[in-house]
Scaffold this active site. Sequence first.
Site, PDB file in Angstrom:
ATOM      1  N   HIS A  28       0.805  -4.661   2.866  1.00 23.93           N
ATOM      2  CA  HIS A  28      -0.542  -4.843   3.412  1.00 23.93           C
ATOM      3  C   HIS A  28      -0.718  -6.320   3.768  1.00 23.93           C
ATOM      4  CE1 HIS A  28      -5.225  -4.278   3.042  1.00 23.93           C
ATOM      5  NE2 HIS A  28      -4.894  -5.124   3.974  1.00 23.93           N
ATOM      6  N   PHE A  73      -2.844  -5.169  13.339  1.00 25.39           N
ATOM      7  CA  PHE A  73      -2.838  -5.314  11.873  1.00 25.39           C
ATOM      8  C   PHE A  73      -2.222  -6.671  11.505  1.00 25.39           C
ATOM      9  CE2 PHE A  73      -1.043  -3.227   7.711  1.00 25.39           C
ATOM     10  CZ  PHE A  73      -2.083  -3.744   6.971  1.00 25.39           C
ATOM     11  N   GLN A 117       0.837  -1.209   0.000  1.00 27.61           N
ATOM     12  CA  GLN A 117       0.000   0.000   0.000  1.00 27.61           C
ATOM     13  C   GLN A 117       0.869   1.254   0.000  1.00 27.61           C
ATOM     14  OE1 GLN A 117      -2.422  -0.106   3.613  1.00 27.61           O
ATOM     15  NE2 GLN A 117      -0.649   0.047   4.965  1.00 27.61           N
ATOM     16  N   HIS A 143      -4.498  -9.517  12.451  1.00 27.11           N
ATOM     17  CA  HIS A 143      -5.604  -9.645  11.504  1.00 27.11           C
ATOM     18  C   HIS A 143      -5.135 -10.355  10.230  1.00 27.11           C
ATOM     19  CE1 HIS A 143      -9.064  -8.430   8.989  1.00 27.11           C
ATOM     20  NE2 HIS A 143      -8.154  -8.193   8.067  1.00 27.11           N
ATOM     21  N   GLU A 144      -3.975  -9.930   9.718  1.00 24.64           N
ATOM     22  CA  GLU A 144      -3.463 -10.524   8.474  1.00 24.64           C
ATOM     23  C   GLU A 144      -3.136 -12.001   8.674  1.00 24.64           C
ATOM     24  OE1 GLU A 144      -3.370  -9.088   5.349  1.00 24.64           O
ATOM     25  OE2 GLU A 144      -4.543  -7.566   6.376  1.00 24.64           O
ATOM     26  N   LYS A 163      -6.636 -13.936   9.228  1.00 24.32           N
ATOM     27  CA  LYS A 163      -7.500 -13.997   8.030  1.00 24.32           C
ATOM     28  C   LYS A 163      -6.822 -14.715   6.869  1.00 24.32           C
ATOM     29  CE  LYS A 163     -10.200 -11.091   4.861  1.00 24.32           C
ATOM     30  NZ  LYS A 163     -10.718  -9.729   4.615  1.00 24.32           N
ATOM     31  N   HIS A 164      -5.545 -14.394   6.616  1.00 23.98           N
ATOM     32  CA  HIS A 164      -4.876 -14.914   5.421  1.00 23.98           C
ATOM     33  C   HIS A 164      -3.794 -15.958   5.736  1.00 23.98           C
ATOM     34  CE1 HIS A 164      -6.863 -11.895   2.906  1.00 23.98           C
ATOM     35  NE2 HIS A 164      -6.542 -10.984   3.808  1.00 23.98           N
TER      36      HIS A 164
HETATM   37  P1  5GP Z   1     -11.800  -4.906  -0.467  1.00 24.09           P
HETATM   38  O1  5GP Z   1     -13.194  -5.402  -0.391  1.00 24.09           O
HETATM   39  O2  5GP Z   1     -11.545  -3.632   0.268  1.00 24.09           O
HETATM   40  O3  5GP Z   1     -11.189  -4.964  -1.832  1.00 24.09           O
HETATM   41  O4  5GP Z   1     -10.935  -5.991   0.324  1.00 24.09           O
HETATM   42  C1  5GP Z   1     -11.089  -6.177   1.687  1.00 24.09           C
HETATM   43  C2  5GP Z   1     -10.208  -7.314   2.110  1.00 24.09           C
HETATM   44  O5  5GP Z   1     -10.654  -8.545   1.528  1.00 24.09           O
HETATM   45  C3  5GP Z   1      -8.758  -7.202   1.674  1.00 24.09           C
HETATM   46  O6  5GP Z   1      -7.987  -6.383   2.461  1.00 24.09           O
HETATM   47  C4  5GP Z   1      -8.360  -8.650   1.772  1.00 24.09           C
HETATM   48  O7  5GP Z   1      -8.159  -9.036   3.103  1.00 24.09           O
HETATM   49  C5  5GP Z   1      -9.555  -9.355   1.200  1.00 24.09           C
HETATM   50  N1  5GP Z   1      -9.463  -9.491  -0.255  1.00 24.09           N
HETATM   51  C6  5GP Z   1     -10.034  -8.683  -1.197  1.00 24.09           C
HETATM   52  N2  5GP Z   1      -9.791  -9.146  -2.438  1.00 24.09           N
HETATM   53  C7  5GP Z   1      -9.032 -10.264  -2.289  1.00 24.09           C
HETATM   54  C8  5GP Z   1      -8.474 -11.191  -3.221  1.00 24.09           C
HETATM   55  O8  5GP Z   1      -8.618 -11.097  -4.438  1.00 24.09           O
HETATM   56  N3  5GP Z   1      -7.780 -12.211  -2.676  1.00 24.09           N
HETATM   57  C9  5GP Z   1      -7.605 -12.355  -1.346  1.00 24.09           C
HETATM   58  N4  5GP Z   1      -6.887 -13.406  -0.919  1.00 24.09           N
HETATM   59  N5  5GP Z   1      -8.126 -11.514  -0.454  1.00 24.09           N
HETATM   60  C10 5GP Z   1      -8.828 -10.473  -0.915  1.00 24.09           C
HETATM   61  P1  5GP Z   2      -8.041  -6.678   5.080  1.00 27.50           P
HETATM   62  O1  5GP Z   2      -8.498  -5.516   4.302  1.00 27.50           O
HETATM   63  O2  5GP Z   2      -6.690  -7.208   4.821  1.00 27.50           O
HETATM   64  O3  5GP Z   2      -9.085  -7.680   5.416  1.00 27.50           O
HETATM   65  O4  5GP Z   2      -7.839  -6.051   6.517  1.00 27.50           O
HETATM   66  C1  5GP Z   2      -7.535  -4.774   6.769  1.00 27.50           C
HETATM   67  C2  5GP Z   2      -7.821  -4.620   8.247  1.00 27.50           C
HETATM   68  O5  5GP Z   2      -6.639  -4.234   8.882  1.00 27.50           O
HETATM   69  C3  5GP Z   2      -8.872  -3.601   8.519  1.00 27.50           C
HETATM   70  O6  5GP Z   2      -9.619  -4.002   9.642  1.00 27.50           O
HETATM   71  C4  5GP Z   2      -8.064  -2.369   8.838  1.00 27.50           C
HETATM   72  O7  5GP Z   2      -8.697  -1.506   9.748  1.00 27.50           O
HETATM   73  C5  5GP Z   2      -6.830  -2.980   9.499  1.00 27.50           C
HETATM   74  N1  5GP Z   2      -5.632  -2.193   9.236  1.00 27.50           N
HETATM   75  C6  5GP Z   2      -4.777  -1.801  10.197  1.00 27.50           C
HETATM   76  N2  5GP Z   2      -3.780  -1.083   9.663  1.00 27.50           N
HETATM   77  C7  5GP Z   2      -3.995  -1.028   8.328  1.00 27.50           C
HETATM   78  C8  5GP Z   2      -3.303  -0.415   7.259  1.00 27.50           C
HETATM   79  O8  5GP Z   2      -2.268   0.224   7.399  1.00 27.50           O
HETATM   80  N3  5GP Z   2      -3.824  -0.597   6.018  1.00 27.50           N
HETATM   81  C9  5GP Z   2      -4.964  -1.308   5.805  1.00 27.50           C
HETATM   82  N4  5GP Z   2      -5.409  -1.425   4.558  1.00 27.50           N
HETATM   83  N5  5GP Z   2      -5.651  -1.883   6.804  1.00 27.50           N
HETATM   84  C10 5GP Z   2      -5.176  -1.747   8.057  1.00 27.50           C
END
Ligand code: 5GP
Ligand code: 5GP
Length: 225
Positions: free
Chosen positions: A61, A111, A34, A114-115, A118-119
């Site tokens: 990220h 953060f 990011q 969470h990563e 979730k992943h």
């Molecule tokens: P957004 O809906 O903001 O694009 O994505 C929210 C979160 O869903 C991302 O930060 C990530 O954790 C997950 N995510 C969105 N798109 C993808 C994808 O194509 N692949 C994976 N593995 N995770 C995703």
């Molecule tokens: P994802 O989009 O990967 O599912 O998760 C993003 C989560 O991590 C959200 O709950 C967001 O509030 C938290 N988060 C904490 N720090 C950061 C940051 O620097 N960037 C983003 N994109 N999400 C962050």
Amino acid sequence: MKSKCSILIHIVLLQCLVVLVASQGFDFFYFVQQWPGSYCDTEQSCCYPTTGKPAADFGIHGLWPNYNDGSYPSNCDPNSPFSPSEISDLQSSMQRSWPTLACPSSDGQQFWSHEWEKHGTCSESVLDQHAYFESALGLKQKVNLLQALTSSGITPGGSYSLTSIKDAITDAVGYTPWIECNKDSSGNSQLYQIYLCVDTSGSDLIKCPVFPHGACSSEIEFPSF
Ligand code: 5GP
Ligand code: 5GP
């Protein structure tokens, strides 16, 4: 007849077991970085980590397991919570390369937690917690996105065509990235995240089997940070 049937059932069960053991449960990773300037100049704004303002550089990220059909697994193992003690040796690199910008300010543990949950738990069969975070940090070292852009004359504070941004990264890295945009507080489309694809070992870049959805304008901002 009965014994033939039971032999068949055993063969089928054995085949299922082989398939389960052989598969990692995902096809590739997205390595997502990011741009902090674009996280911070949105309507929602941002908070710097308690450890201080991050460098004006792309930050990690996540490293996200994905399937070739575009779908992805998530939250795969509730029995594997994030454990800071397992990555204590990576702490300072994490703060430098994987800073959090969410509010309220924190040191980043939430953060990363969470990563991981979730992943990361979805690639646990190949990378344990330490290896998972170490792989992401290694990829960040390997791929210098800011250098790729600046050496093509694309610098923070300007506006550039999406094509020129993609070309600069493709030339430097060898693979076409996916660019995700968001909007600044005035509604302008800007460079938010850059996706590259990585093999299931978490170490080598590959050609993306599939790209996420979404669109940027043809001309986008690259805000300063
Ligand atoms: P957004 O809906 O903001 O694009 O994505 C929210 C979160 O869903 C991302 O930060 C990530 O954790 C997950 N995510 C969105 N798109 C993808 C994808 O194509 N692949 C994976 N593995 N995770 C995703
Ligand atoms: P994802 O989009 O990967 O599912 O998760 C993003 C989560 O991590 C959200 O709950 C967001 O509030 C938290 N988060 C904490 N720090 C950061 C940051 O620097 N960037 C983003 N994109 N999400 C962050």
